[in-house]
Design an enzyme around this catalytic site. Sequence first.
Site, PDB file in Angstrom:
ATOM      1  N   THR A 105      -3.816   7.414   7.986  1.00 44.79           N
ATOM      2  CA  THR A 105      -4.074   6.892   6.645  1.00 44.79           C
ATOM      3  C   THR A 105      -5.366   6.096   6.503  1.00 44.79           C
ATOM      4  O   THR A 105      -5.604   5.505   5.453  1.00 44.79           O
ATOM      5  CB  THR A 105      -2.911   5.989   6.191  1.00 44.79           C
ATOM      6  OG1 THR A 105      -2.813   4.871   7.085  1.00 44.79           O
ATOM      7  CG2 THR A 105      -1.602   6.757   6.181  1.00 44.79           C
ATOM      8  N   ASP A 135       1.043   6.628  10.455  1.00 38.84           N
ATOM      9  CA  ASP A 135       0.294   5.548  11.089  1.00 38.84           C
ATOM     10  C   ASP A 135      -0.625   4.896  10.065  1.00 38.84           C
ATOM     11  O   ASP A 135      -1.422   5.572   9.416  1.00 38.84           O
ATOM     12  CB  ASP A 135      -0.528   6.102  12.258  1.00 38.84           C
ATOM     13  CG  ASP A 135      -1.360   5.015  12.915  1.00 38.84           C
ATOM     14  OD1 ASP A 135      -0.819   4.301  13.769  1.00 38.84           O
ATOM     15  OD2 ASP A 135      -2.546   4.874  12.561  1.00 38.84           O
ATOM     16  N   TYR A 188      -6.975  -0.927   7.045  1.00 39.27           N
ATOM     17  CA  TYR A 188      -7.427   0.238   6.293  1.00 39.27           C
ATOM     18  C   TYR A 188      -7.495  -0.097   4.797  1.00 39.27           C
ATOM     19  O   TYR A 188      -6.510   0.029   4.062  1.00 39.27           O
ATOM     20  CB  TYR A 188      -6.503   1.427   6.519  1.00 39.27           C
ATOM     21  CG  TYR A 188      -6.360   1.843   7.968  1.00 39.27           C
ATOM     22  CD1 TYR A 188      -7.321   1.524   8.923  1.00 39.27           C
ATOM     23  CD2 TYR A 188      -5.245   2.564   8.390  1.00 39.27           C
ATOM     24  CE1 TYR A 188      -7.180   1.906  10.250  1.00 39.27           C
ATOM     25  CE2 TYR A 188      -5.101   2.952   9.723  1.00 39.27           C
ATOM     26  CZ  TYR A 188      -6.076   2.610  10.637  1.00 39.27           C
ATOM     27  OH  TYR A 188      -5.930   2.994  11.952  1.00 39.27           O
ATOM     28  N   GLN A 214      -2.489   3.266  21.777  1.00 39.42           N
ATOM     29  CA  GLN A 214      -3.303   4.118  20.917  1.00 39.42           C
ATOM     30  C   GLN A 214      -4.791   3.893  21.171  1.00 39.42           C
ATOM     31  O   GLN A 214      -5.295   2.779  21.000  1.00 39.42           O
ATOM     32  CB  GLN A 214      -2.975   3.850  19.451  1.00 39.42           C
ATOM     33  CG  GLN A 214      -3.690   4.757  18.480  1.00 39.42           C
ATOM     34  CD  GLN A 214      -3.250   4.524  17.042  1.00 39.42           C
ATOM     35  OE1 GLN A 214      -2.269   3.850  16.790  1.00 39.42           O
ATOM     36  NE2 GLN A 214      -3.984   5.084  16.119  1.00 39.42           N
TER      37      GLN A 214
END
Length: 206
Positions: free
Chosen positions: A22, A59, A64, A181
């Site tokens: 995203t 995710d 973001y 990650q």
Amino acid sequence: MQQLTRRLGQSDLGITKVGIGTAPIGSANDWKIYWGPQDEDEALRAIETAIDLGVNWIDTAPFYGWGRAEQIVGKALRGKRDKVYIFTKCGTLRDEQGDWYESLKPESIRREVEASLRNLQTDYIDLYQFHDPDPHTPIEESWSALQTLIQEGKVRYGGLSNHPVALMERVLSLGPIASNQHQYNLLNRETERDVLPFSQAHNMTP
């Protein structure tokens, strides 16, 4: 549509091999990583289509678009929360100049998780990851704060993002890490040297 799944680390989450990212949908003019114009309705349709096709995890991160991506995810998952695992992050904060810095202080982690729960319109987060290392806070303090959130039911599992092996080793002394990650693609394969072998040896999903 039935999708193949794999276990996320030592958790009990069976996740599809493909997830929903995203970062671009959070992009806006006031965010320094600008992906160009974003249409919220198109983002919502893309998420809904992926879920309809059987993708079962998404995710995101407050970084973001400084909460915008999480808010869009929250809208997309209304009435569908039980179909999708939500993965989000903490630790990257905005300063007064619009730049960012890292803080994984326990009090900051708690403020962030409460904001993410509101943005995502949910009572819990399936996987909560530290976005980037905080050089000013011992990771043991940060991980202990995360364990408290797990005990309270606000978070199910904890993971790391962009953390080197040395920090992963320190966290493992306190308990398991569900995920790790890192950026990994054909042009960036640095993790093959140490991060991937370490993750595999300790049953972490990279």
